[in-house]
Design an enzyme around this catalytic site. Structure first.
Site, PDB file in Angstrom:
ATOM      1  N   TYR A  70      -2.899  -6.547   8.396  1.00 54.33           N
ATOM      2  CA  TYR A  70      -3.518  -5.571   7.522  1.00 54.33           C
ATOM      3  C   TYR A  70      -4.997  -5.827   7.519  1.00 54.33           C
ATOM      4  O   TYR A  70      -5.360  -6.799   7.644  1.00 54.33           O
ATOM      5  CB  TYR A  70      -2.937  -5.921   6.055  1.00 54.33           C
ATOM      6  CG  TYR A  70      -1.483  -5.519   5.939  1.00 54.33           C
ATOM      7  CD1 TYR A  70      -0.797  -4.257   5.883  1.00 54.33           C
ATOM      8  CD2 TYR A  70      -0.560  -6.497   5.421  1.00 54.33           C
ATOM      9  CE1 TYR A  70       0.309  -4.070   5.663  1.00 54.33           C
ATOM     10  CE2 TYR A  70       0.542  -6.218   5.054  1.00 54.33           C
ATOM     11  CZ  TYR A  70       1.168  -5.217   5.479  1.00 54.33           C
ATOM     12  OH  TYR A  70       2.501  -4.763   5.076  1.00 54.33           O
ATOM     13  N   PHE A  81       3.766  -7.603   8.122  1.00 57.41           N
ATOM     14  CA  PHE A  81       4.109  -6.814   6.894  1.00 57.41           C
ATOM     15  C   PHE A  81       3.879  -7.713   5.517  1.00 57.41           C
ATOM     16  O   PHE A  81       4.256  -6.969   4.332  1.00 57.41           O
ATOM     17  CB  PHE A  81       5.825  -6.622   6.903  1.00 57.41           C
ATOM     18  CG  PHE A  81       6.115  -5.685   7.857  1.00 57.41           C
ATOM     19  CD1 PHE A  81       5.675  -4.083   7.786  1.00 57.41           C
ATOM     20  CD2 PHE A  81       6.920  -6.014   9.218  1.00 57.41           C
ATOM     21  CE1 PHE A  81       5.697  -3.245   8.891  1.00 57.41           C
ATOM     22  CE2 PHE A  81       7.128  -5.041  10.224  1.00 57.41           C
ATOM     23  CZ  PHE A  81       6.676  -3.619  10.099  1.00 57.41           C
ATOM     24  N   HIS A 190      10.156   3.052  11.843  1.00 59.41           N
ATOM     25  CA  HIS A 190       9.050   2.408  10.974  1.00 59.41           C
ATOM     26  C   HIS A 190       9.254   2.453   9.688  1.00 59.41           C
ATOM     27  O   HIS A 190       9.383   3.562   9.256  1.00 59.41           O
ATOM     28  CB  HIS A 190       7.764   2.560  11.752  1.00 59.41           C
ATOM     29  CG  HIS A 190       6.838   1.577  11.453  1.00 59.41           C
ATOM     30  ND1 HIS A 190       6.184   1.545   9.995  1.00 59.41           N
ATOM     31  CD2 HIS A 190       6.284   0.413  12.031  1.00 59.41           C
ATOM     32  CE1 HIS A 190       5.369   0.630   9.988  1.00 59.41           C
ATOM     33  NE2 HIS A 190       5.517  -0.378  11.084  1.00 59.41           N
TER      34      HIS A 190
END
Length: 225
Positions: A70, A81, A190
């Site tokens: 991220y 994640f 995804h």
């Protein structure tokens, strides 16, 4: 050229020692030094190898593959994640929790830190381990993919009966690194909001993973957080 002494968990340091001594890794390190002199880079240096540190080689039972860390402030901490407690879970992680709830009736957690999974043997590995702040994909094709591909390949050669969870086309392309006769490969769309309804929701990968682990006389993952 000086030998690179990476701050990484010892079993991974041994498994990946040829990578740390390779020319591409020296170039990658030089690139990161230059980037950090000009930009903010995520995650912090001490957390770049967090996936490896939290899940030593002998503990790995499951591998979940992501693409990029991220790129927002305080989000990335070296596990794909996952975000640190106190940081709002991004949309893909929200969808992962929705599927978890649907699959195993596990309540949606009030945080997005997946360390508990990592500590039980779920290697949460991104293909690229760093990113420039606010610039998605900015550290792709600089050497990280070579390194993480080697990690996947060497892990798959070193062990048997691993479960590789591949969400989306990018992760699924990594299947060619894995001998499917030695390991289990679970594929789905995804969890991003753009694709989750195309086969991620309803994939039941969490319950399927535990069924495979139990069939191998391994302890199933407690997916609750």
């Amino acid at each position: 050229m000086n030998k690179i002494k990476p701050n990484i968990e010892s079993s991974w340091k041994e498994l990946l020692k040829e990578e740390f001594e390779a020319d591409y890794f020296a170039s990658l390190k030089e690139f990161l030094i230059q980037e950090k002199s000009k930009y903010r880079v995520y995650p912090p240096g001490s957390l770049i190898f967090n996936a490896f540190d939290k899940t030593p080689v002998d503990k790995v039972k499951v591998v979940i593959l992501g693409q990029d860390p991220y790129h927002g402030k305080g989000q990335a901490h070296g596990l794909c994640f996952s975000v640190q407690a106190g940081v709002k879970p991004p949309p893909s992680l929200v969808n992962i929790f929705k599927e978890l709830n649907s699959d195993l009736n596990i309540p949606v957690p009030n945080h997005g830190n997946l360390e508990k999974w990592a500590e039980q043997g779920v290697l949460l590995l991104n293909a690229t381990l760093t990113v420039r702040a606010a610039q998605a994909g900015s550290h792709q094709n600089k050497g990280w993919e070579t390194f993480t591909n080697a990690a996947i390949q060497k892990l798959a050669t070193h062990k048997k009966g691993l479960i590789f969870i591949l969400w989306g086309r990018f992760a699924q392309a990594k299947a060619e690194l894995i001998n499917s006769t030695d390991h289990y490969i679970l594929k789905a769309a995804h969890p991003s909001p753009f694709s989750a309804y195309n086969g991620f929701f309803g994939c039941k990968h969490f319950s399927k993973t535990n069924e495979i682990l139990i069939a191998q006389n391994k302890t199933p993952i407690d997916w609750s957080l």
